[in-house]
Scaffold this motif. Structure first.
Motif, PDB file in Angstrom:
ATOM      1  N   SER A 267     -13.906  34.595   2.304  1.00 14.62           N
ATOM      2  CA  SER A 267     -14.940  35.606   2.581  1.00 14.62           C
ATOM      3  C   SER A 267     -16.266  34.962   2.976  1.00 14.62           C
ATOM      4  CB  SER A 267     -15.129  36.508   1.367  1.00 14.62           C
ATOM      5  OG  SER A 267     -15.574  35.751   0.258  1.00 14.62           O
ATOM      6  N   SER A 268     -16.523  33.755   2.451  1.00 16.48           N
ATOM      7  CA  SER A 268     -17.773  33.063   2.780  1.00 16.48           C
ATOM      8  C   SER A 268     -17.639  32.164   3.998  1.00 16.48           C
ATOM      9  CB  SER A 268     -18.239  32.244   1.572  1.00 16.48           C
ATOM     10  OG  SER A 268     -17.292  31.232   1.263  1.00 16.48           O
ATOM     11  N   GLY A 269     -16.434  32.127   4.600  1.00 14.66           N
ATOM     12  CA  GLY A 269     -16.226  31.309   5.798  1.00 14.66           C
ATOM     13  C   GLY A 269     -16.208  29.820   5.525  1.00 14.66           C
ATOM     14  N   LYS A 270     -15.770  29.416   4.342  1.00 11.08           N
ATOM     15  CA  LYS A 270     -15.755  27.997   3.963  1.00 11.08           C
ATOM     16  C   LYS A 270     -14.652  27.263   4.719  1.00 11.08           C
ATOM     17  CE  LYS A 270     -16.868  25.560  -0.276  1.00 11.08           C
ATOM     18  NZ  LYS A 270     -16.943  25.673  -1.743  1.00 11.08           N
ATOM     19  N   ARG A 271     -15.042  26.224   5.444  1.00 16.08           N
ATOM     20  CA  ARG A 271     -14.084  25.517   6.287  1.00 16.08           C
ATOM     21  C   ARG A 271     -13.505  24.252   5.635  1.00 16.08           C
ATOM     22  NH1 ARG A 271     -13.946  27.308  11.383  1.00 16.08           N
ATOM     23  NH2 ARG A 271     -12.972  25.347  12.034  1.00 16.08           N
ATOM     24  N   TYR A 272     -14.034  23.886   4.486  1.00 19.24           N
ATOM     25  CA  TYR A 272     -13.512  22.685   3.814  1.00 19.24           C
ATOM     26  C   TYR A 272     -13.737  22.823   2.320  1.00 19.24           C
ATOM     27  CZ  TYR A 272     -12.554  17.748   2.848  1.00 19.24           C
ATOM     28  OH  TYR A 272     -12.022  16.570   2.388  1.00 19.24           O
ATOM     29  N   MET A 273     -12.648  22.888   1.563  1.00 16.79           N
ATOM     30  CA  MET A 273     -12.727  23.033   0.113  1.00 16.79           C
ATOM     31  C   MET A 273     -11.668  22.135  -0.526  1.00 16.79           C
ATOM     32  SD  MET A 273     -12.134  26.454  -2.214  1.00 16.79           S
ATOM     33  CE  MET A 273     -10.513  26.718  -1.506  1.00 16.79           C
ATOM     34  N   VAL A 274     -12.106  21.216  -1.380  1.00 17.92           N
ATOM     35  CA  VAL A 274     -11.176  20.338  -2.096  1.00 17.92           C
ATOM     36  C   VAL A 274     -10.521  21.145  -3.209  1.00 17.92           C
ATOM     37  CG1 VAL A 274     -10.928  18.250  -3.486  1.00 17.92           C
ATOM     38  CG2 VAL A 274     -12.535  18.292  -1.568  1.00 17.92           C
ATOM     39  N   LEU A 275      -9.183  21.189  -3.207  1.00 20.08           N
ATOM     40  CA  LEU A 275      -8.468  22.021  -4.168  1.00 20.08           C
ATOM     41  C   LEU A 275      -8.350  21.377  -5.540  1.00 20.08           C
ATOM     42  CD1 LEU A 275      -5.627  23.422  -1.883  1.00 20.08           C
ATOM     43  CD2 LEU A 275      -7.750  24.536  -2.586  1.00 20.08           C
TER      44      LEU A 275
ATOM     45  N   ASP B 163       0.842  -1.183   0.000  1.00 19.27           N
ATOM     46  CA  ASP B 163       0.000   0.000   0.000  1.00 19.27           C
ATOM     47  C   ASP B 163       0.883   1.242   0.000  1.00 19.27           C
ATOM     48  OD1 ASP B 163      -2.463  -1.109  -0.123  1.00 19.27           O
ATOM     49  OD2 ASP B 163      -3.141  -0.484   1.860  1.00 19.27           O
ATOM     50  N   LEU B 164       0.667   2.129  -0.946  1.00 19.17           N
ATOM     51  CA  LEU B 164       1.374   3.405  -0.966  1.00 19.17           C
ATOM     52  C   LEU B 164       0.400   4.512  -0.570  1.00 19.17           C
ATOM     53  CD1 LEU B 164       3.636   3.325  -4.147  1.00 19.17           C
ATOM     54  CD2 LEU B 164       4.257   2.856  -1.790  1.00 19.17           C
ATOM     55  N   PRO B 165       0.853   5.438   0.291  1.00 18.66           N
ATOM     56  CA  PRO B 165      -0.042   6.519   0.705  1.00 18.66           C
ATOM     57  C   PRO B 165      -0.134   7.617  -0.347  1.00 18.66           C
ATOM     58  CG  PRO B 165       2.082   6.748   1.799  1.00 18.66           C
ATOM     59  CD  PRO B 165       2.156   5.492   0.977  1.00 18.66           C
ATOM     60  N   PHE B 166      -1.357   7.934  -0.743  1.00 16.55           N
ATOM     61  CA  PHE B 166      -1.633   9.102  -1.569  1.00 16.55           C
ATOM     62  C   PHE B 166      -2.562  10.019  -0.774  1.00 16.55           C
ATOM     63  CE2 PHE B 166       0.103   6.284  -4.644  1.00 16.55           C
ATOM     64  CZ  PHE B 166       0.608   7.077  -5.664  1.00 16.55           C
ATOM     65  N   TYR B 167      -2.661  11.255  -1.205  1.00 19.11           N
ATOM     66  CA  TYR B 167      -3.403  12.227  -0.405  1.00 19.11           C
ATOM     67  C   TYR B 167      -4.330  13.062  -1.274  1.00 19.11           C
ATOM     68  CZ  TYR B 167       0.172  11.037   3.009  1.00 19.11           C
ATOM     69  OH  TYR B 167       0.995  10.349   3.860  1.00 19.11           O
ATOM     70  N   LYS B 168      -5.518  13.350  -0.707  1.00 15.10           N
ATOM     71  CA  LYS B 168      -6.441  14.309  -1.297  1.00 15.10           C
ATOM     72  C   LYS B 168      -6.210  15.643  -0.586  1.00 15.10           C
ATOM     73  CE  LYS B 168     -10.836  13.852  -0.363  1.00 15.10           C
ATOM     74  NZ  LYS B 168     -12.207  13.320  -0.360  1.00 15.10           N
ATOM     75  N   VAL B 169      -6.053  16.722  -1.352  1.00 14.37           N
ATOM     76  CA  VAL B 169      -5.694  18.019  -0.774  1.00 14.37           C
ATOM     77  C   VAL B 169      -6.949  18.890  -0.623  1.00 14.37           C
ATOM     78  CG1 VAL B 169      -4.205  20.030  -0.947  1.00 14.37           C
ATOM     79  CG2 VAL B 169      -3.465  17.849  -1.937  1.00 14.37           C
ATOM     80  N   ALA B 170      -7.222  19.320   0.616  1.00 14.99           N
ATOM     81  CA  ALA B 170      -8.339  20.225   0.901  1.00 14.99           C
ATOM     82  C   ALA B 170      -7.812  21.418   1.698  1.00 14.99           C
ATOM     83  CB  ALA B 170      -9.437  19.490   1.653  1.00 14.99           C
ATOM     84  N   PHE B 171      -8.701  22.399   1.935  1.00  9.37           N
ATOM     85  CA  PHE B 171      -8.239  23.643   2.563  1.00  9.37           C
ATOM     86  C   PHE B 171      -9.357  24.240   3.417  1.00  9.37           C
ATOM     87  CE2 PHE B 171      -7.200  28.328   2.089  1.00  9.37           C
ATOM     88  CZ  PHE B 171      -6.069  28.288   2.893  1.00  9.37           C
ATOM     89  N   ASP B 172      -9.002  24.663   4.632  1.00  5.91           N
ATOM     90  CA  ASP B 172      -9.900  25.412   5.520  1.00  5.91           C
ATOM     91  C   ASP B 172      -9.485  26.880   5.439  1.00  5.91           C
ATOM     92  OD1 ASP B 172     -11.310  26.629   7.540  1.00  5.91           O
ATOM     93  OD2 ASP B 172     -11.025  25.014   8.987  1.00  5.91           O
ATOM     94  N   ALA B 173     -10.239  27.688   4.683  1.00  6.15           N
ATOM     95  CA  ALA B 173      -9.848  29.071   4.391  1.00  6.15           C
ATOM     96  C   ALA B 173     -10.030  30.010   5.571  1.00  6.15           C
ATOM     97  CB  ALA B 173     -10.645  29.587   3.196  1.00  6.15           C
ATOM     98  N   THR B 174     -10.663  29.535   6.649  1.00  4.35           N
ATOM     99  CA  THR B 174     -10.925  30.428   7.791  1.00  4.35           C
ATOM    100  C   THR B 174      -9.781  30.449   8.796  1.00  4.35           C
ATOM    101  OG1 THR B 174     -12.007  28.694   9.124  1.00  4.35           O
ATOM    102  CG2 THR B 174     -13.381  29.896   7.554  1.00  4.35           C
ATOM    103  N   LEU B 175      -8.837  29.522   8.702  1.00  5.71           N
ATOM    104  CA  LEU B 175      -7.823  29.377   9.751  1.00  5.71           C
ATOM    105  C   LEU B 175      -6.630  30.321   9.631  1.00  5.71           C
ATOM    106  CD1 LEU B 175      -7.756  25.488  10.258  1.00  5.71           C
ATOM    107  CD2 LEU B 175      -8.818  27.220  11.708  1.00  5.71           C
TER     108      LEU B 175
END
Length: 686
Positions: free
Chosen positions: A110-118, A60-72
């Motif tokens: 600006s919209s306070g989005k806490r989870y966005m998949v890049l 098993d090789l680790p891969f990653y999904k990249v997301a972002f919390d824009a409020t932090l």
């Protein structure tokens, strides 16, 4: 009236809202939580699959999904790094411009989005390390807002090598091969984590004290030799290409342990390419054809007065049983031959006549031998999906007067190739039949959790006397019979060819299943193997010309790599004088020969300064004299060791072919002649 209707409707809406909010509030709050929050399964990291020397076959090789919390991110961090971060994201993912990324990130903040998949693109661990150094992201999970969700991807370092044997497991826990057969050990124990569903149908992980951590799977170590696997698969692939065959398999096994060192199953895609579609070796039954004649001989030698030197008349190669005719492959038949010759030349008529004569009135006795040899039940292989052999029995539907003669040469029933290999391996293993094994142990890191030992399934397949005769028969097939084309020069092979017509919708076709099964070296068996190729096209349609050469190619490679298989060279003769013993020195490099004589204390004298010399004896001394060696001239290599001869000849631009072993006794080109471009020279060693 219209105004009154609207007023009543508005009051009804307010009343319903109040009822939902205050009377049914708790109910709908719980339903909302169930829809917006969920405990989701977190897949455990699967265990690794290793070869016999520890090479990775699957991991098993680790891969990653990249997301972002824009409020932090803090305002200072945001303003300082947003432009550079947008540029980096655009350059890496290449799906949006830097300007678009900056706008997307700014809108989320600006919209306070806490989870966005890049991006939908998954990244590997090295990419993750690089991204964690980018502006804003470098502040960490809680201050920079970068979210890297781990996703394990199954990876095979050797790509398609032994792909079907390694196998797979799908989302429904269905699959094939070792991945499926050992899924309970490899799969580990999945964990659970709390997720929240947010806008866009995206599930965001929520850190919760009740999350259950996944337990990684155990590793398994196989018996596969990755180098031999490559050799076996390449040899099979080349043969299938050459003969434009439909399917093929090869299995190589260690004689004393039953460890499978290589297993390959290939199928044609109809466009000239081959791939692993199904594990034919362990998961499909076939009519074995002439390779089953070994069982026939075991039954005859154990339960009848038949001897190898008995005569049998096979006439013109045809014999009729009831309304069916048995035919040999030999044109015009073999006439009167010994039982041994009939087996070596794979006479169907001889086997059918002998079995009908000695077991015709007691066919159940012949079938009993099939049972005793463990060919009528699954072997209990470690790979799931092993089918039940299909053996006809007297008294059952479909049994008739021709059933027994047909069985004598491998028709009318079906067994797996593994059954056939296990039987021949038992002959090589002094009569002891062992279960084929492909997984040696289950491990957790360096600690062994479970070990699989060699399992004996039949301690003695026949008497020692019969066993000796069987070995004589199988060696004779290669030395004098149908497999003479793979007769070895440095070691002996024992085995049997097989050619069976393929049954399709109840009728035998003009398509063939060709095979060869045997062991080597015959004098001290270390490996057994089976090769089966289905429906070869062209002039070559028999096991001897299609399957046997694949066996020989694999055996030659093993012999070349394993020094323990080589027999010691015969002790060299010495030239005897009255009071001394001189080693046999014929020709070679003067410097090396001088050093050798000096080490042995032998007086030697040179009559030339040439690098390459011949020798002559002068009493108790050795003299060096000039030999024919020159630019563009055929050198005189008679008397030289093979190594020196090949060096000189290839240096002169000649292509070398040879037979025998030892020193050069004869050479086909006259010494001193001119070397032509591409000339070939033939050497006889002895």
């Amino acid at each position: 009236m219209a105004f009154l209707f609207m007023l009543i409707f508005a009051l009804a809406v307010v009343a319903k809202i109040g009822h939902l909010q205050f009377v049914q509030g708790d109910k709908w709050e719980k339903i909302g939580e169930r829809i917006s929050f969920d405990n989701k399964r977190v897949k455990a990291t699967r265990g690794n699959i290793y070869s016999d020397n520890g090479s990775l076959l699957a991991t098993d090789l680790p891969f990653y999904k990249v997301a972002f919390d824009a409020t932090l991110p803090a305002d200072t961090v945001w303003k300082k790094g947003i432009d550079k971060l947008a540029n980096n994201l655009s350059a890496f993912f290449k799906n949006k411009s830097a300007k678009e990324y900056k706008q997307m990130l700014a809108d989320a903040r600006s919209s306070g989005k806490r989870y966005m998949v890049l991006s939908r693109k998954q990244i590997d661990y090295q990419d993750k390390k690089m991204m964690m150094e980018w502006p804003i992201f470098r502040e960490g999970r809680l201050r920079g807002g970068a979210i890297f969700e781990k996703v394990n991807v199954r990876y095979r370092p050797f790509s398609n090598l032994s792909r079907r044997t390694i196998g797979f497991v799908n989302e429904n826990d269905k699959g094939a091969g070792l991945e499926y057969s050992f899924n309970a050990q490899l799969g580990g124990q999945d964990g659970y984590a709390y997720y929240q569903k947010i806008a866009g149908g995206v599930w965001k992980p929520v850190f919760d004290a009740n999350n259950v951590k996944a337990v990684d799977g155990l590793d398994i170590q196989t018996t596969l030799d990755i180098n031999l696997q490559d050799v076996a698969e390449t040899a099979l692939h080349n043969a299938m290409m050459k003969h434009n065959a439909d399917d093929g398999l090869v299995v190589v096994m260690k004689v004393n342990t039953g460890e499978i060192k290589a297993i390959s199953n290939l199928s044609s895609d109809g466009n000239g390419n081959f791939y692993e579609k199904f594990n034919f070796a362990a998961g499909m039954v076939f009519e074995p054809g002439s390779t089953f004649k070994l069982v026939t001989m075991i039954a005859l030698l154990e339960d009848s007065p038949v001897e190898l030197n008995d005569s049998i008349d096979v006439g013109n190669g045809e014999y009729t049983f009831y309304n069916r005719t048995v035919r040999d492959h030999e044109e015009d038949g073999l006439g009167v031959v010994s039982v041994q010759e009939a087996f070596e030349h794979s006479s169907n008529v001889a086997m059918a006549k002998l079995v009908d004569k000695h077991f015709g009135v007691r066919p159940e006795k012949f079938v009993d031998y099939i049972d005793k040899l463990k060919l009528s039940k699954p072997l209990g292989l470690q790979i799931a999906g092993e089918p039940m052999p299909k053996i006809k029995r007297p008294g059952e539907k479909g049994w008739s007067g021709i059933s027994l003669p047909w069985m004598a040469y491998g028709y009318g029933f079906e067994i797996t190739p593994m059954h056939t290999l296990a039987l021949y391996n038992a002959v090589a293993n002094e009569g002891k039949m062992v279960k084929p094994i492909i997984v040696k142990s289950i491990r957790k890191a360096d600690e062994e959790e479970e070990e699989f030992e060699t399992e004996v399934i039949n301690s003695k397949i026949c008497s020692s006397e019969t066993l000796g005769k069987l070995k004589t028969l199988l060696e004779g097939v290669v030395e004098r019979g149908t497999a003479q084309n793979i007769k070895g020069t440095h070691y002996r092979i024992a085995g049997k060819t097989g050619t069976a017509q393929i049954l399709d919708n109840g009728h035998y076709t003009k398509k063939y299943l060709t095979s060869f099964v045997g062991y080597f070296p015959a004098h001290n068996p270390q490996y057994s193997a089976i090769v089966l190729i289905k429906n070869p096209r062209g002039w070559y349609q028999y096991g001897s010309s299609v399957a046997a050469p694949v066996f020989k190619e694999i055996a030659d490679n093993i012999y070349a790599r394993d020094i323990d298989l080589h027999e010691p060279m015969a002790v060299r003769k010495f030239a005897h004088g009255e009071d001394e013993v001189l080693p046999v020195i014929r020709a070679g490099n003067q410097q090396e020969l001088t050093m050798l004589c000096n080490e042995l204390g032998i007086s030697n004298h040179s009559q030339t300064e040439e690098e390459w010399v011949k020798t002559s004896r002068n009493g108790a001394a050795v003299n060096w004299k000039k030999t024919t060696v020159g630019k563009d001239l055929v050198p005189d290599v008679t008397g030289m060791t093979f190594r020196d001869a090949v060096y000189l000849l290839e240096k002169s631009g000649l292509h070398v072919s040879y037979e025998g072993k030892g020193r050069v006794k004869q050479q086909s080109l006259t010494p001193g002649g001119r070397v032509g471009k591409g000339n070939r020279i033939y050497l006889r060693l002895g």
